[in-house]
Design a protein around this motif. Structure first.
Motif, short mmCIF file in Angstrom:
data_model
loop_
_atom_site.label_atom_id
_atom_site.label_comp_id
_atom_site.label_asym_id
_atom_site.label_seq_id
_atom_site.Cartn_x
_atom_site.Cartn_y
_atom_site.Cartn_z
N ILE A 22 46.91 48.27 31.44
CA ILE A 22 47.72 47.05 31.44
C ILE A 22 46.96 45.91 32.10
O ILE A 22 46.97 44.77 31.62
N THR A 23 46.26 46.22 33.19
CA THR A 23 45.45 45.20 33.87
C THR A 23 44.39 44.65 32.92
O THR A 23 44.15 43.44 32.88
N PHE A 24 43.78 45.53 32.16
CA PHE A 24 42.76 45.11 31.19
C PHE A 24 43.34 44.18 30.14
O PHE A 24 42.77 43.12 29.83
N PHE A 25 44.48 44.54 29.56
CA PHE A 25 45.06 43.73 28.50
C PHE A 25 45.60 42.40 29.00
O PHE A 25 45.68 41.42 28.24
N LEU A 26 45.98 42.35 30.29
CA LEU A 26 46.43 41.09 30.86
C LEU A 26 45.27 40.15 31.15
O LEU A 26 45.42 38.93 31.14
N ASP A 27 44.10 40.73 31.42
CA ASP A 27 42.93 39.92 31.74
C ASP A 27 41.68 40.65 31.23
O ASP A 27 41.12 41.51 31.91
N TYR A 28 41.25 40.31 30.00
CA TYR A 28 40.10 40.98 29.39
C TYR A 28 38.84 40.82 30.23
O TYR A 28 37.96 41.68 30.21
N THR A 29 38.74 39.70 30.93
CA THR A 29 37.52 39.46 31.72
C THR A 29 37.38 40.45 32.87
O THR A 29 36.30 40.59 33.45
N ALA A 30 38.47 41.13 33.22
CA ALA A 30 38.42 42.11 34.30
C ALA A 30 37.84 43.44 33.82
O ALA A 30 37.53 44.31 34.65
N GLY A 31 37.68 43.60 32.53
CA GLY A 31 37.23 44.87 31.97
C GLY A 31 35.92 45.38 32.52
O GLY A 31 35.84 46.53 33.00
N PRO A 32 34.85 44.58 32.50
CA PRO A 32 33.56 45.07 33.02
C PRO A 32 33.64 45.49 34.49
O PRO A 32 33.04 46.50 34.88
N ALA A 33 34.36 44.73 35.30
CA ALA A 33 34.49 45.08 36.72
C ALA A 33 35.26 46.39 36.88
O ALA A 33 34.90 47.25 37.69
N LEU A 34 36.31 46.57 36.10
CA LEU A 34 37.07 47.81 36.17
C LEU A 34 36.21 49.00 35.76
O LEU A 34 36.30 50.08 36.35
N ALA A 35 35.38 48.79 34.74
CA ALA A 35 34.54 49.89 34.24
C ALA A 35 33.55 50.38 35.29
O ALA A 35 33.12 51.53 35.25
N LEU A 36 33.20 49.51 36.24
CA LEU A 36 32.24 49.88 37.28
C LEU A 36 32.90 50.51 38.51
O LEU A 36 32.20 50.92 39.44
N THR A 37 34.22 50.61 38.48
CA THR A 37 34.94 51.11 39.66
C THR A 37 34.61 52.56 39.95
O THR A 37 34.25 52.93 41.07
N CYS A 38 34.74 53.42 38.93
CA CYS A 38 34.41 54.84 39.09
C CYS A 38 34.30 55.46 37.71
O CYS A 38 34.61 54.83 36.69
N LYS A 39 33.88 56.70 37.66
CA LYS A 39 33.61 57.36 36.39
C LYS A 39 34.86 57.48 35.52
O LYS A 39 34.82 57.23 34.32
N SER A 40 35.98 57.85 36.12
CA SER A 40 37.21 58.05 35.34
C SER A 40 37.68 56.74 34.72
O SER A 40 38.02 56.68 33.54
#
Length: 280
Positions: A22-40
């Motif tokens: 949901i966070t990703f779809f609300l803000d696509y620009t957050a996607g790369p940062a989220l992807a770097l959070t952890c493996k899962s």
């Protein structure tokens, strides 16, 4: 934290994943940062990041190199691409890109406005995806004919002003259920109007055809839209056929990048058909 732990977080992984998505779809620009959070989270976000891709000259080579690098690491990120838009200034890498994105279902291509050699070699065609929905904007026959023949599974096709005998024969060999042509309404002043009528009847005779839509660009006052060949087309007694005012290239691209297609507005286009009939 290399791996999420539902016990450590006291939140079920299913709920945590839903929050992340949901966070990703609300803000696509957050996607790369989220992807770097952890493996899962990376495993959850990466398919979403690649699901819809729009390429131009600023990012096409970076995209290609990224896909190839991921493949070297046993992760085929190209397989996550479901919707692909290739803009005119990136189509020199079109064939290469298609060979890397084998799961594309929706494809939009804007080829450059220059002539192509009909004998031009098309690379890696056997590895291309089999999208069911293709849109090609302002393509010369020399570019589209040899390529479109390779998409043997396509059922929905949008073509911008490339209606011609060779194109019709190719359409007859494809399992098309929906087709749309974007043509200029000033054809009423040209001898091509009789061919357009013949083409419509030809396409409606295809055994798989369910919807034939013609978008007509018209720069005169809207009230003048209903006349000439367009009224004749609207009077064809086949509910599968619809004629309606056209959409600009920018509108079509915007629709596509928002996950919409011309087929989503069929009800509105049918209303135009009824209006045209009343004007005859």
């Amino acid at each position: 934290m290399s791996q999420l732990s539902s016990q450590r977080m006291n939140v079920p992984l299913e709920i945590l994943r839903e929050i992340v998505e949901i966070t990703f779809f609300l803000d696509y620009t957050a996607g790369p940062a989220l992807a770097l959070t952890c493996k899962s989270i990376n495993q959850w976000i990466t398919p979403l990041l690649y699901a819809s891709v729009s390429l131009d000259k600023t990012n096409v080579l970076l995209f290609i190199r990224g896909i190839e690098s991921a493949q070297c690491g046993a992760l085929d990120t190209g397989a996550f691409v479901k919707q692909l838009c290739i803009h005119r200034n990136a189509t020199q890498h079109c064939d290469w890109t298609l060979s890397l994105c084998k799961s594309v279902a929706h494809l939009l291509v804007c080829p450059p406005i220059r002539d192509y050699d009909m004998d031009e070699e098309i690379t890696d065609a056997s590895l291309w995806p089999t999208p069911w929905h293709i849109m090609v904007l302002s393509a010369l026959p020399s570019w589209i004919l040899p390529r479109l023949a390779l998409f043997t599974h396509t059922t929905h096709l949008y073509l911008d002003n490339v209606l011609g005998p060779s194109m019709l024969l190719l359409c007859a060999k494809m399992p098309l259920t929906h087709i749309c042509f974007n043509v200029w309404a000033d054809m009423v002043l040209t001898p091509d109007d009789s061919f357009l009528l013949e083409a419509v009847h030809f396409l409606l005779e295809l055994p798989t055809m369910q919807c034939l839509l013609i978008h007509a660009f018209y720069e005169a006052p809207l009230a003048d839209f209903f006349g000439g060949i367009w009224s004749s087309l609207a009077d064809i007694a086949d509910e599968r056929f619809i004629v309606a005012p056209g959409m600009s290239r920018d509108e079509l691209i915007e629709f596509f990048e928002e996950g919409q297609t011309v087929w989503d507005n069929i009800t509105d286009w049918k209303a135009w058909r009824q209006m045209a009939r009343r004007q005859i």
